[in-house]
Scaffold this motif. Sequence first.
Motif, PDB file in Angstrom:
ATOM      1  N   LEU A 141       6.204  -6.392  -1.686  1.00 32.96           N
ATOM      2  CA  LEU A 141       5.892  -7.435  -0.720  1.00 32.96           C
ATOM      3  C   LEU A 141       6.125  -8.786  -1.378  1.00 32.96           C
ATOM      4  O   LEU A 141       5.869  -8.953  -2.564  1.00 32.96           O
ATOM      5  CB  LEU A 141       4.428  -7.349  -0.279  1.00 32.96           C
ATOM      6  CG  LEU A 141       3.962  -6.040   0.342  1.00 32.96           C
ATOM      7  CD1 LEU A 141       2.459  -6.087   0.584  1.00 32.96           C
ATOM      8  CD2 LEU A 141       4.684  -5.785   1.642  1.00 32.96           C
ATOM      9  N   LYS A 142       6.597  -9.755  -0.610  1.00 32.92           N
ATOM     10  CA  LYS A 142       6.715 -11.124  -1.100  1.00 32.92           C
ATOM     11  C   LYS A 142       5.460 -11.858  -0.661  1.00 32.92           C
ATOM     12  O   LYS A 142       5.151 -11.925   0.525  1.00 32.92           O
ATOM     13  CB  LYS A 142       7.971 -11.784  -0.544  1.00 32.92           C
ATOM     14  CG  LYS A 142       9.232 -11.138  -1.071  1.00 32.92           C
ATOM     15  CD  LYS A 142      10.458 -11.824  -0.542  1.00 32.92           C
ATOM     16  CE  LYS A 142      11.694 -11.137  -1.109  1.00 32.92           C
ATOM     17  NZ  LYS A 142      12.916 -11.770  -0.636  1.00 32.92           N
ATOM     18  N   PRO A 189       0.800  -1.223   0.000  1.00 30.91           N
ATOM     19  CA  PRO A 189       0.000   0.000   0.000  1.00 30.91           C
ATOM     20  C   PRO A 189       0.835   1.276   0.000  1.00 30.91           C
ATOM     21  O   PRO A 189       0.380   2.306  -0.463  1.00 30.91           O
ATOM     22  CB  PRO A 189      -0.829  -0.115   1.276  1.00 30.91           C
ATOM     23  CG  PRO A 189      -0.112  -1.098   2.114  1.00 30.91           C
ATOM     24  CD  PRO A 189       0.586  -2.035   1.181  1.00 30.91           C
ATOM     25  N   LEU A 190       2.054   1.218   0.492  1.00 30.44           N
ATOM     26  CA  LEU A 190       2.920   2.399   0.491  1.00 30.44           C
ATOM     27  C   LEU A 190       3.878   2.380  -0.684  1.00 30.44           C
ATOM     28  O   LEU A 190       4.812   3.158  -0.752  1.00 30.44           O
ATOM     29  CB  LEU A 190       3.707   2.485   1.806  1.00 30.44           C
ATOM     30  CG  LEU A 190       2.867   2.797   3.033  1.00 30.44           C
ATOM     31  CD1 LEU A 190       3.713   2.711   4.301  1.00 30.44           C
ATOM     32  CD2 LEU A 190       2.226   4.163   2.924  1.00 30.44           C
ATOM     33  N   GLU A 228       0.064 -14.979   2.706  1.00 30.61           N
ATOM     34  CA  GLU A 228       1.019 -14.183   3.472  1.00 30.61           C
ATOM     35  C   GLU A 228       1.702 -13.181   2.561  1.00 30.61           C
ATOM     36  O   GLU A 228       2.111 -13.518   1.455  1.00 30.61           O
ATOM     37  CB  GLU A 228       2.103 -15.067   4.087  1.00 30.61           C
ATOM     38  CG  GLU A 228       1.598 -16.048   5.110  1.00 30.61           C
ATOM     39  CD  GLU A 228       2.716 -16.908   5.673  1.00 30.61           C
ATOM     40  OE1 GLU A 228       3.051 -16.718   6.854  1.00 30.61           O
ATOM     41  OE2 GLU A 228       3.233 -17.753   4.921  1.00 30.61           O
ATOM     42  N   LYS A 229       1.820 -11.951   3.061  1.00 28.68           N
ATOM     43  CA  LYS A 229       2.563 -10.903   2.357  1.00 28.68           C
ATOM     44  C   LYS A 229       3.549 -10.315   3.363  1.00 28.68           C
ATOM     45  O   LYS A 229       3.147  -9.906   4.452  1.00 28.68           O
ATOM     46  CB  LYS A 229       1.633  -9.815   1.841  1.00 28.68           C
ATOM     47  CG  LYS A 229       0.729 -10.283   0.731  1.00 28.68           C
ATOM     48  CD  LYS A 229      -0.069  -9.117   0.195  1.00 28.68           C
ATOM     49  CE  LYS A 229      -0.890  -9.546  -1.002  1.00 28.68           C
ATOM     50  NZ  LYS A 229      -1.499  -8.402  -1.669  1.00 28.68           N
ATOM     51  N   LYS A 230       4.813 -10.295   2.965  1.00 25.85           N
ATOM     52  CA  LYS A 230       5.848  -9.809   3.873  1.00 25.85           C
ATOM     53  C   LYS A 230       6.657  -8.708   3.208  1.00 25.85           C
ATOM     54  O   LYS A 230       7.113  -8.857   2.078  1.00 25.85           O
ATOM     55  CB  LYS A 230       6.793 -10.946   4.255  1.00 25.85           C
ATOM     56  CG  LYS A 230       6.124 -12.055   5.023  1.00 25.85           C
ATOM     57  CD  LYS A 230       7.100 -13.159   5.367  1.00 25.85           C
ATOM     58  CE  LYS A 230       6.385 -14.276   6.092  1.00 25.85           C
ATOM     59  NZ  LYS A 230       7.288 -15.379   6.427  1.00 25.85           N
ATOM     60  N   ALA A 231       6.851  -7.616   3.949  1.00 26.06           N
ATOM     61  CA  ALA A 231       7.754  -6.557   3.521  1.00 26.06           C
ATOM     62  C   ALA A 231       9.144  -6.904   4.049  1.00 26.06           C
ATOM     63  O   ALA A 231       9.277  -7.693   4.980  1.00 26.06           O
ATOM     64  CB  ALA A 231       7.292  -5.215   4.070  1.00 26.06           C
ATOM     65  N   GLU A 232      10.170  -6.320   3.458  1.00 26.61           N
ATOM     66  CA  GLU A 232      11.529  -6.622   3.889  1.00 26.61           C
ATOM     67  C   GLU A 232      11.737  -6.359   5.371  1.00 26.61           C
ATOM     68  O   GLU A 232      12.347  -7.153   6.056  1.00 26.61           O
ATOM     69  CB  GLU A 232      12.543  -5.819   3.075  1.00 26.61           C
ATOM     70  CG  GLU A 232      12.795  -6.395   1.713  1.00 26.61           C
ATOM     71  CD  GLU A 232      13.931  -5.673   1.007  1.00 26.61           C
ATOM     72  OE1 GLU A 232      14.793  -5.078   1.677  1.00 26.61           O
ATOM     73  OE2 GLU A 232      13.941  -5.712  -0.227  1.00 26.61           O
ATOM     74  N   LYS A 233      11.246  -5.217   5.872  1.00 24.52           N
ATOM     75  CA  LYS A 233      11.517  -4.897   7.263  1.00 24.52           C
ATOM     76  C   LYS A 233      10.350  -4.295   8.027  1.00 24.52           C
ATOM     77  O   LYS A 233      10.326  -4.335   9.241  1.00 24.52           O
ATOM     78  CB  LYS A 233      12.710  -3.945   7.356  1.00 24.52           C
ATOM     79  CG  LYS A 233      12.506  -2.656   6.601  1.00 24.52           C
ATOM     80  CD  LYS A 233      13.719  -1.763   6.657  1.00 24.52           C
ATOM     81  CE  LYS A 233      13.452  -0.534   5.800  1.00 24.52           C
ATOM     82  NZ  LYS A 233      14.550   0.381   5.775  1.00 24.52           N
ATOM     83  N   ASP A 234       9.376  -3.742   7.352  1.00 20.94           N
ATOM     84  CA  ASP A 234       8.357  -2.961   8.044  1.00 20.94           C
ATOM     85  C   ASP A 234       7.163  -3.743   8.574  1.00 20.94           C
ATOM     86  O   ASP A 234       6.563  -3.330   9.547  1.00 20.94           O
ATOM     87  CB  ASP A 234       7.841  -1.844   7.141  1.00 20.94           C
ATOM     88  CG  ASP A 234       8.884  -0.792   6.866  1.00 20.94           C
ATOM     89  OD1 ASP A 234       9.842  -0.700   7.664  1.00 20.94           O
ATOM     90  OD2 ASP A 234       8.762  -0.086   5.868  1.00 20.94           O
TER      91      ASP A 234
END
Length: 190
Positions: free
Chosen positions: A126-127, A121-122, A140-146
């Motif tokens: 996302l993976k 969204p930003l 599942e959706k994962k951002a690198e760090k946030d």
Amino acid sequence: MSRAKSFSRILALGALLGLVASGFVAAADGQTDFNGVWIFNPERSDDLRAVVEDAVGPAATQGDIKKDIVRIWIRDWLLSVLDDPDSAYLTVEQTDKEFKTGLGDEVAIYYFGREAASRGPLGGTLKATVKWQGDQLLLEKKAEKDGTITALYTLMPGGDSLIIAYLLKHKTLRKPLEARMIFDRDEEAE
């Protein structure tokens, strides 16, 4: 794509880990069949506005403006979906290789056994993965760090209602945002 539409997709996909409901309708390949058009049932679901307010916090900054600006944007983004009439309709199309899901006109495609890139969204990457957990589907959706977004799809006994348990974790939130949304099968769309 508008921020509301982006969030609509994520919210539809979103789900709280650990929610377990028994019962399912078997597809031809032996897996649960989530195919169909579903209508959001706010009376049976968590109060999404209250959940957002509690997890994300107020609309004003409370100190570190650089940190709070992202939190406020997330808050506005989440609340804008609640006023979008398209958010009431969830489409799910599933095969043994693909899982397509989304609210309104926005449908995202995920592939079993393969990690894909998705736009957050930003604007970040996302993976995204989708996999079976017994009779449930976990997206599942994962951002690198946030942060992370997870959605657990569970079909209720009889196959007329779908629970999406949603969990959003982001470093700027007060606490993880957890919501349970129930969608009823749209018999007219069948």
